[in-house]
Motif scaffolding. Sequence first.
Motif: not given
Length: 187
Positions: A2-9, A43-47, A52-59
Amino acid sequence: MRVTAFLLSLGFGALAAVAAFTTSSLILLTDYLNHPYLFGVLACLLLAFALHRTLRPRWARVTAVVLLMLPVCALTGLGALALAFGGNVDVTFVDGPDPLRVQVRTSMAGLGPDTLVRLDLRSEAGLFTRQWPLACFNDDVVDDAYDSLTWTGPRSLDIRVNDGRVFSVRLDPLTGEPLSTPSAGYC
């Protein structure tokens, strides 16, 4: 992950901003790294992936992904428009004294049938090749259309248009950069 994807974004977002808001005469930067739409979409796709991988609630995951897909669609549409109406039709070169040469780019002027000819001066030096705008001609008025280019010396050249006018351009003796940029018609 998750951190890698965020930093890449963040990295691709920074590349998009740099590509969109900076100008350079280095070919390496302008031809190969000047893709703000592509970097913005990545950037938008990676963010979206990172959220998606970080947030817990489905909504929250669905909302974040949907909100980030809006700029992806907008950037993709803008990029497609830029490619459709900004693509080069023909590119040729006129060699001058080493290391100088002129790139002649012919393309459609906007939506109309007019032809736009852009002349760019290149100073060839491998990875450090530089390019400067030299002239621009639009054949909206037939007499203003580009006709030919002639080198008149090691640091000077003449550009002729259809009606016989000649634009003389002198180059900086140290860098080779044009000291003037003539144009005819709307460019």
